[in-house]
Scaffold this active site. Sequence first.
Site, PDB file in Angstrom:
ATOM      1  N   GLU A  15      72.746  65.032  19.334  1.00  5.80           N
ATOM      2  CA  GLU A  15      72.554  66.187  18.446  1.00  5.80           C
ATOM      3  C   GLU A  15      72.080  65.769  17.048  1.00  5.80           C
ATOM      4  O   GLU A  15      71.268  66.438  16.420  1.00  5.80           O
ATOM      5  CB  GLU A  15      73.874  66.955  18.306  1.00  5.80           C
ATOM      6  CG  GLU A  15      74.431  67.559  19.573  1.00  5.80           C
ATOM      7  CD  GLU A  15      73.841  68.924  19.887  1.00  5.80           C
ATOM      8  OE1 GLU A  15      72.917  69.364  19.166  1.00  5.80           O
ATOM      9  OE2 GLU A  15      74.317  69.553  20.854  1.00  5.80           O
ATOM     10  N   SER A  50      73.163  76.763  19.256  1.00  2.00           N
ATOM     11  CA  SER A  50      73.353  76.397  17.860  1.00  2.00           C
ATOM     12  C   SER A  50      74.018  77.545  17.110  1.00  2.00           C
ATOM     13  O   SER A  50      75.143  77.898  17.439  1.00  2.00           O
ATOM     14  CB  SER A  50      72.026  75.987  17.224  1.00  2.00           C
ATOM     15  OG  SER A  50      72.224  75.292  16.018  1.00  2.00           O
ATOM     16  N   HIS A  89      69.260  67.840  19.416  1.00  2.00           N
ATOM     17  CA  HIS A  89      69.658  69.231  19.244  1.00  2.00           C
ATOM     18  C   HIS A  89      68.570  70.163  19.768  1.00  2.00           C
ATOM     19  O   HIS A  89      67.389  69.983  19.475  1.00  2.00           O
ATOM     20  CB  HIS A  89      69.898  69.489  17.762  1.00  2.00           C
ATOM     21  CG  HIS A  89      70.445  70.842  17.449  1.00  2.00           C
ATOM     22  ND1 HIS A  89      71.688  71.247  17.864  1.00  2.00           N
ATOM     23  CD2 HIS A  89      69.924  71.884  16.753  1.00  2.00           C
ATOM     24  CE1 HIS A  89      71.908  72.477  17.434  1.00  2.00           C
ATOM     25  NE2 HIS A  89      70.858  72.886  16.768  1.00  2.00           N
TER      26      HIS A  89
END
Length: 497
Positions: free
Chosen positions: A310, A192, A402
Amino acid sequence: MNTVVQTESGAVRGVARGAVLTWRGVPFAAPPVGELRWRAPHPAPSWSGIRDADDFRNAAVQHPKSTPVGLGKYQPVDEDALTLNVVAPAAASAVARPVMVFIHGGAYLMGSSGTPLYYGNSLVERGDVVFVSINYRLGALGYLDLTEFSTERRPIDGNLGLRDQVAALEWVQRNIAAFGGDPGNVTVFGESAGGNAVTTLLATPAAHGLFHRAIAQSSAPALTTDLETARSRGRLFVELLGGAAQLGTSAMLVSRAGHHTMRRLEKEQPGMVPYGPVVDGDFLPEDPMLAIAAGRGARVPLIIGTNRDEGTMFTRSGTLAEPSVDVMARALNATPDQVAAIGMAYPGFPGKTAWQRLFGDHEFWAPSVPIAEGHSAHAPTYMYRYDYTPTAFRAAGLGATHASELLAVFGVLTGKARVLALGDRRTAARVTTEVQRDWIAFARTGRPFSDWPQYDGAARRTRIIAARSRVEDDPDATQRRAWAASGLPGTRAVAVC
């Protein structure tokens, strides 16, 4: 067992923990406090005697409840947080081991190397590698450009969090051999915001030569922003802080003003976060996507990829959960017509499921594709999509959301949190083994362990990591073409973990 290691600043004493040795809270730079608050990292001061490195120290300044380390327990936060941690096999080795340096995520707003998920013991035990995790300055203290307010009496540097990451990699080069690591074989990897750090470091001249392979998990390329946008955010922050004279106020007041800055900007663009590296023409000379495509990035082997779902994490509540056309347009920084055009590539749009996939693709997958394309012209590149969904995630409607790949990377699905894989533990163990073997083999040799062809802009061969992994040519080609025609990826920063 002797766990005392001599670093450039002094001796540190670690702890034997089963099959590994750990050293936690080792300073790699001076505490950025007082006159050093807004400055590039300075060398860590030396100490005499032996410093205990038996536990994590502070997390970087952030909301105090953003650093959970147990039920109702939180890591303390403080400006004095420029430390790193080393994990190495307890067994002796006649040869230096590959080094894997992890950069945590958290939107450049929160997170810590002390998060239990990131301990790294499983990677070290499976791969016979040396693992390093690092802290860096976050939020307003690390990722707002305030150089316009620099004076002779109070000089201010830019890109402080990025500079911290480079300083940590420099420390690794100078010191990791004492822990049994090979400074000539360093892999930097992150997820990320940490993935964005990796793709940004590829284009950071000061970082070239400090690492030799890179893994970018769910990079959010748009977190890296242009100078004028960054400075406008800096001006708003200073206004909310009460003026430039308040730049020396307490760290928590600075953090609070940074939070108010984010909330103000979120009203204009739902989900956005104002923090990230800045293309300042100096420390970061140009946009990483452009630098990488032109071959001016570090020409090292790269693994890059994203997760299939995600967007589910970010669209479950708040403004993004039930968006109107106006909210969608503002969230994507697009016109309603552009949103409609992209939506045509997502069956069921504007339904919730299609919106979740579209939003997640916009933030992570769509801008990662051109990075893979550009890098593949200059260095070996491997692209993946992580589709595996633990039973608990499927039941919660999260899918391969995610950060879920981190459970495999760090061996969590087969460790204490294996309850997450209740009902399919064998599959979870198989996926964990696959991912860890690929990451470790890549760190050793620059190639994954699995039969995973290199990526290029023609066939676009991509590894689909799933209960039954496979290779696909140009997965989601319709959506890829829609994004390429839109010109939208890479235009904004969003709230990512």
